[in-house]
Motif scaffolding. Structure first.
Motif, PDB file in Angstrom:
ATOM      1  N   ASP A   1       0.806  -1.219   0.000  1.00 34.60           N
ATOM      2  CA  ASP A   1       0.000   0.000   0.000  1.00 34.60           C
ATOM      3  C   ASP A   1       0.837   1.265   0.000  1.00 34.60           C
ATOM      4  O   ASP A   1       0.305   2.359   0.124  1.00 34.60           O
ATOM      5  N   GLU A   2       2.162   1.133  -0.152  1.00 38.11           N
ATOM      6  CA  GLU A   2       3.056   2.290  -0.252  1.00 38.11           C
ATOM      7  C   GLU A   2       4.122   1.990  -1.301  1.00 38.11           C
ATOM      8  O   GLU A   2       4.619   0.864  -1.373  1.00 38.11           O
ATOM      9  N   TRP A   3       4.471   3.008  -2.081  1.00 34.49           N
ATOM     10  CA  TRP A   3       5.508   2.804  -3.097  1.00 34.49           C
ATOM     11  C   TRP A   3       6.269   4.093  -3.396  1.00 34.49           C
ATOM     12  O   TRP A   3       6.833   4.263  -4.461  1.00 34.49           O
ATOM     13  N   ASP A   4       6.325   4.978  -2.424  1.00 37.50           N
ATOM     14  CA  ASP A   4       7.080   6.222  -2.610  1.00 37.50           C
ATOM     15  C   ASP A   4       8.556   5.949  -2.854  1.00 37.50           C
ATOM     16  O   ASP A   4       9.204   6.644  -3.646  1.00 37.50           O
ATOM     17  N   ASP A   5       9.116   4.936  -2.176  1.00 38.01           N
ATOM     18  CA  ASP A   5      10.546   4.653  -2.343  1.00 38.01           C
ATOM     19  C   ASP A   5      10.846   4.190  -3.767  1.00 38.01           C
ATOM     20  O   ASP A   5      11.847   4.607  -4.375  1.00 38.01           O
ATOM     21  N   GLU A   6       9.999   3.339  -4.329  1.00 37.35           N
ATOM     22  CA  GLU A   6      10.228   2.868  -5.691  1.00 37.35           C
ATOM     23  C   GLU A   6      10.075   3.999  -6.708  1.00 37.35           C
ATOM     24  O   GLU A   6      10.817   4.065  -7.692  1.00 37.35           O
ATOM     25  N   VAL A   7       9.127   4.897  -6.470  1.00 36.46           N
ATOM     26  CA  VAL A   7       8.978   6.049  -7.366  1.00 36.46           C
ATOM     27  C   VAL A   7      10.228   6.914  -7.315  1.00 36.46           C
ATOM     28  O   VAL A   7      10.749   7.359  -8.350  1.00 36.46           O
ATOM     29  N   ARG A   8      10.746   7.132  -6.114  1.00 32.48           N
ATOM     30  CA  ARG A   8      11.977   7.929  -5.972  1.00 32.48           C
ATOM     31  C   ARG A   8      13.134   7.275  -6.702  1.00 32.48           C
ATOM     32  O   ARG A   8      13.906   7.944  -7.410  1.00 32.48           O
ATOM     33  N   LEU A   9      13.280   5.963  -6.563  1.00 31.91           N
ATOM     34  CA  LEU A   9      14.376   5.253  -7.223  1.00 31.91           C
ATOM     35  C   LEU A   9      14.230   5.287  -8.743  1.00 31.91           C
ATOM     36  O   LEU A   9      15.217   5.437  -9.467  1.00 31.91           O
ATOM     37  N   THR A  10      13.004   5.149  -9.234  1.00 35.90           N
ATOM     38  CA  THR A  10      12.784   5.218 -10.677  1.00 35.90           C
ATOM     39  C   THR A  10      13.123   6.593 -11.207  1.00 35.90           C
ATOM     40  O   THR A  10      13.741   6.735 -12.269  1.00 35.90           O
TER      41      THR A  10
END
Length: 309
Positions: free
Chosen positions: A57-66
Motif C-alpha cells: 500500500d506504499e511505493w514512494d521509495d520505488e517512485v523515488r528510485l525510478t
C-alpha cells in the motif's frame, strides 16, 4: 520532458527512433544500452511487513528510485541507444487493489525520460499474473505494448519474450503457442541469415548458476530451460538478460551468457539498487552492474565507455 503519448509511442511503435522490426540492419559501430529490472512498485513495503502476497500500500521509495534512474540516464553522454525494463513493473497482480495506482505512478516517473532514449518494456509475472490469462495479457498489451516482439539496432537483433508462457501458460495455451511459433520463425531467420549478435530479453531467468540446477521460483523448469537453451544455442543467441531474482546472478554456458540483473526496486540480497550497462561491440557484449548512486554521481565506468571509441 516526454509526454505520456511519447512514452506509449516508445512502448508500442518499434520503428521509433532506430528501434525497428526489420530495418536498420547495417552495423554502424559500437553502442550501449541500459538493462533495468523490477522497479516493482509496492514490493519494498510488502517485503518489509512480510506480506508479499499483497499488493503493497506504499511505493514512494520505488517512485523515488525510478526517478533517480531516469535522471541519471538522461545525463549520460553519449546517450544509450535504449533502456529496457525486464519485467515486474509493478507489484500488484492484475485485478488486485493498488494495481491501477501503481501503474499510473510508474508511468508518471518514466515520463521524464529523454525522448531520444527509447524505452523497451518486458512483461513479468506481476505484470501478467503467475498464470497469465487472455484477459491479463490483453490488459498488459493495452497498457505497456506487445508482450513479445523483435527489434534491430544496427546489425543486432533483439528478441523480447513473455517468459510467463514458459513458466505456466496453462490458462491461455493458444497465446503461448503463438509466441512459440513466432520465436521459431525468428530463430530460423537468424540461423539462415546470421546477424552480428542475437540477444534475448525476458523476465524469468533460464537458470541462476547452472543449467542443471533444481527447479525454483526464480528459474524456469528444467525441461523448459533445456529446450530453450538448445534452441537459443543453435540459433547463435549470445546472451539472455533477465531480472526476477532481485539479486545479481548468472553464468556463461557453452557460449550462451545468462545474465541476471538485480532490481531498481526491492533488493532481496546485498546488491544495491541499480541497473546493468551493456556495451555492444563488433565481436562481443560487455556488461557491468552499476548502482543508481554510482550512475548518478560518476556515470558509466570509463573502461566501458572507452569500448565505444
Amino acid at each position: 520532458m516526454a509526454t505520456e503519448e511519447d512514452m506509449f509511442l516508445r512502448a508500442k511503435d518499434r520503428s521509433y527512433r532506430g528501434l525497428t522490426e526489420d530495418e536498420d540492419k547495417k552495423w554502424s559501430g559500437p553502442f550501449y544500452f541500459i538493462q533495468a529490472a523490477d522497479p516493482q512498485l509496492g514490493l519494498m513495503k510488502a517485503w518489509k511487513v512480510g506480506d508479499c502476497d499483497g499488493g503493497g500500500d506504499e511505493w514512494d521509495d520505488e517512485v523515488r528510485l525510478t526517478r533517480q534512474l531516469v535522471q541519471a540516464v538522461n545525463r549520460l553522454q553519449p546517450r544509450p541507444r535504449f533502456m529496457v525494463l525486464c519485467g515486474d513493473l509493478v507489484h500488484a497482480m492484475p485485478g488486485t487493489p493498488y494495481r491501477e495506482a501503481q501503474e499510473k505512478d510508474l508511468k508518471a516517473a518514466l515520463k521524464g525520460m529523454n525522448p531520444s532514449i527509447p524505452l523497451v518494456f518486458v512483461s513479468g509475472n506481476h505484470d501478467l499474473g503467475n498464470t497469465p490469462t487472455a484477459q491479463s495479457v490483453q490488459q498488459y498489451r493495452q497498457g505497456w505494448g506487445d508482450d513479445y516482439f523483435s527489434f534491430w539496432v544496427g546489425d543486432v537483433l533483439f528478441l523480447v519474450l513473455n517468459s510467463q508462457f514458459f513458466f505456466d501458460g496453462s490458462a491461455c495455451p493458444e497465446l503461448g503457442e503463438a509466441q512459440d511459433a513466432w520465436l521459431e520463425t525468428q530463430l530460423q531467420m537468424a540461423t539462415a541469415t546470421p546477424c552480428r549478435h542475437l540477444v534475448v530479453f525476458q523476465h524469468i531467468p533460464l537458470f541462476l548458476r547452472s543449467p542443471d540446477e533444481d527447479d525454483d521460483y526464480f528459474n524456469l523448469q528444467r525441461a523448459v530451460r533445456e529446450r530453450l537453451i538448445g534452441r537459443f544455442q543453435r540459433a547463435g543467441v549470445k546472451a539472455v538478460f533477465s531480472g526476477h531474482y532481485h539479486r545479481n546472478a548468472g553464468v556463461s554456458h557453452d557460449g550462451l551468457d545468462m545474465v541476471v540483473s538485480s532490481a531498481v526496486g526491492c533488493q532481496l540480497g546485498k546488491d544495491p539498487h541499480g541497473v546493468r550497462v551493456v556495451v555492444v561491440t563488433g565481436d562481443r557484449l560487455v556488461h557491468r552492474y552499476h548502482s543508481l548512486d554510482q550512475l548518478s554521481e560518476k556515470g558509466v565506468d570509463e573502461d566501458l565507455m572507452n569500448l565505444l571509441a
